[in-house]
Design a protein around this motif. Structure first.
Motif, PDB file in Angstrom:
ATOM      1  N   ALA A 188     -10.273 -30.428 -39.840  1.00 23.10           N
ATOM      2  CA  ALA A 188     -10.895 -31.730 -40.099  1.00 23.10           C
ATOM      3  C   ALA A 188     -10.266 -32.350 -41.339  1.00 23.10           C
ATOM      4  O   ALA A 188     -10.498 -31.895 -42.460  1.00 23.10           O
ATOM      5  CB  ALA A 188     -12.401 -31.568 -40.290  1.00 23.10           C
ATOM      6  N   TYR A 254     -13.140 -23.427 -37.876  1.00 25.24           N
ATOM      7  CA  TYR A 254     -13.242 -24.822 -38.329  1.00 25.24           C
ATOM      8  C   TYR A 254     -12.812 -24.859 -39.781  1.00 25.24           C
ATOM      9  O   TYR A 254     -13.387 -24.162 -40.634  1.00 25.24           O
ATOM     10  CB  TYR A 254     -14.676 -25.330 -38.186  1.00 25.24           C
ATOM     11  N   GLU A 256     -12.376 -27.287 -43.014  1.00 24.90           N
ATOM     12  CA  GLU A 256     -12.798 -28.588 -43.551  1.00 24.90           C
ATOM     13  C   GLU A 256     -11.906 -28.951 -44.732  1.00 24.90           C
ATOM     14  O   GLU A 256     -11.915 -28.294 -45.761  1.00 24.90           O
ATOM     15  CB  GLU A 256     -14.266 -28.522 -43.990  1.00 24.90           C
ATOM     16  N   GLN A 266     -20.688 -31.948 -39.294  1.00 19.48           N
ATOM     17  CA  GLN A 266     -19.899 -32.030 -38.058  1.00 19.48           C
ATOM     18  C   GLN A 266     -19.370 -30.659 -37.664  1.00 19.48           C
ATOM     19  O   GLN A 266     -19.448 -30.248 -36.501  1.00 19.48           O
ATOM     20  CB  GLN A 266     -18.732 -32.996 -38.276  1.00 19.48           C
ATOM     21  N   GLY A 267     -18.854 -29.929 -38.644  1.00 21.71           N
ATOM     22  CA  GLY A 267     -18.312 -28.605 -38.376  1.00 21.71           C
ATOM     23  C   GLY A 267     -19.366 -27.614 -37.935  1.00 21.71           C
ATOM     24  O   GLY A 267     -19.133 -26.800 -37.036  1.00 21.71           O
ATOM     25  N   ILE A 271     -18.789 -25.717 -34.230  1.00 22.47           N
ATOM     26  CA  ILE A 271     -18.282 -24.354 -34.294  1.00 22.47           C
ATOM     27  C   ILE A 271     -19.164 -23.435 -33.432  1.00 22.47           C
ATOM     28  O   ILE A 271     -20.372 -23.648 -33.324  1.00 22.47           O
ATOM     29  CB  ILE A 271     -18.238 -23.865 -35.764  1.00 22.47           C
ATOM     30  N   PHE A 277     -15.999 -20.620 -40.540  1.00 25.47           N
ATOM     31  CA  PHE A 277     -15.980 -21.946 -41.167  1.00 25.47           C
ATOM     32  C   PHE A 277     -15.293 -21.810 -42.518  1.00 25.47           C
ATOM     33  O   PHE A 277     -15.766 -21.071 -43.382  1.00 25.47           O
ATOM     34  CB  PHE A 277     -17.427 -22.443 -41.327  1.00 25.47           C
ATOM     35  N   GLU A 279     -14.063 -23.702 -45.926  1.00 24.08           N
ATOM     36  CA  GLU A 279     -14.258 -24.905 -46.742  1.00 24.08           C
ATOM     37  C   GLU A 279     -13.199 -24.971 -47.831  1.00 24.08           C
ATOM     38  O   GLU A 279     -13.095 -24.091 -48.672  1.00 24.08           O
ATOM     39  CB  GLU A 279     -15.651 -24.885 -47.383  1.00 24.08           C
TER      40      GLU A 279
END
Length: 359
Positions: A188, A254, A256, A266-267, A271, A277, A279
């Motif tokens: 993203a 995901y 970010e 959104q993530g 996911i 995830f 970050e």
């Protein structure tokens, strides 16, 4: 070196950056002086200019800028002076190209003593801390004795050498995601570091690589860099599209890197359960989310990514082998004297991707 003074950008306060004459630094024991050949303008530089998450003499977030200081952490230069022991310590000679990592680790804290230098408790950073580590938006700069310095092959283009720091950050972030061959990966944000992440993730050969951004021209570039699917969340439902592409499950990884709080929620929606995830972004405002999604509903691995531990040599190698492109990412170049225009173009991001200064 006959000159005694140099031109440098100096941060005094938010929106108060000035081009000033400063003494050219001198090399002490195990220190390196370089003539700066290029210095990139990072999104965090723009956030600092606007005053977000800053330290201006109070106790709030002291790891950010301490004014007055010369900013800039995406730099490299030509060695012009070596202090006693510096040549042996860093393997350098006058005339070599060299880069120092953004962090200047103390070498003594709990993290440094365990090899986790990028999380140094003292956490001095080039371009943020006055009297300790002045940055690269100047004609010359000093790599201190406790800096982590790397030699750069002169076969690299100046633009490529200038992008070693952001590329190294991108490599670490992708490494944190532990991408597997059958993973569907979403990145993203297709800014400069996001576009480097796309190229690194593509080298990992995931099953499907999806890139999200609000700018269609950046999505087109992401396609050139290996994205299988690109989505503009402003024009279509990104969450629904990712779910459709994954049989309703969601993506495996995901990442970010947009810097927008909305990309966090959104993530969490797109996911899959047991997903990873990552970050990376530094936000200008707090991001809020339903935290129970992480545990009760999806049991996610939430991974942070901070700067670039042990990845500078990897970045240099990938650039030397031509496996990562920077030419389409570095879109604008300015001299120090035009830094205000450079910051403005970088902040707008309408026509630019990465802006660099060439002292």
């Amino acid at each position: 070196m006959h000159k005694q003074t140099m031109k440098a950008i100096v941060v005094h306060a938010p929106h108060d950056y000035r081009l000033e004459d400063r003494p050219i630094p001198k090399a002490g024991r195990e220190e390196v002086i370089v003539k700066v050949l290029a210095c990139g303008i990072c999104a965090s530089d723009i956030k600092c200019y606007k005053g977000a998450g800053m330290y201006w003499g109070d106790e709030y977030n002291p790891q950010w800028i301490q004014a007055p200081v010369i900013p800039g952490h995406e730099f490299f230069g030509e060695v012009v002076e070596l202090g006693e022991g510096a040549a042996e310590k860093f393997g350098l000679a006058v005339g070599d190209w060299a880069i120092a990592e953004q962090i200047v680790p103390c070498g003594k804290c709990r993290y440094c003593s365990r090899g986790e230098y990028w999380m140094c408790e003292v956490h001095h950073m080039f371009g943020f801390h006055k009297d300790v580590a002045e940055g690269g938006m100047a004609e010359y700069m000093k790599y201190t004795s406790n800096a982590r310095v790397h030699k750069i092959p002169k076969t690299l283009a100046v633009e490529a050498a200038a992008m070693i720091e952001p590329l190294a950050c991108a490599i670490h972030t992708v490494q944190r995601g532990k991408i597997e061959l059958d993973d569907t990966v979403v990145i993203a944000g297709a800014g400069p570091i996001g576009l480097f992440m796309v190229q690194i993730a593509h080298l990992k050969t995931p099953k499907k690589l999806i890139v999200l951004d609000m700018k269609n021209e950046r999505l087109e570039l992401a396609k050139q860099y290996g994205a299988d699917v690109v989505i503009n969340p402003g024009q279509e439902d990104a969450v629904q599209k990712v779910l459709e592409l994954t049989g309703g499950y969601g993506c495996d990884v995901y990442i970010e890197t947009s810097g927008h709080p909305s990309a966090v929620t959104q993530g969490l929606k797109m996911i899959r359960k047991l997903g990873r995830f990552v970050e990376f972004s530094v936000f200008g405002e707090p991001a809020t989310a339903d935290w129970s999604v992480i545990g009760d509903r999806k049991e996610l691995d939430i991974l942070g990514s901070h700067i670039s531990p042990y990845t500078y040599p990897i970045a240099i190698d990938l650039l030397e082998r031509g496996l990562v492109d920077v030419q389409k990412i570095v879109t604008h170049q300015y001299p120090l004297s035009e830094f205000e225009q450079a910051f403005s173009v970088s902040a707008k991001g309408e026509e630019s991707i990465k802006v660099i200064l060439k002292p």
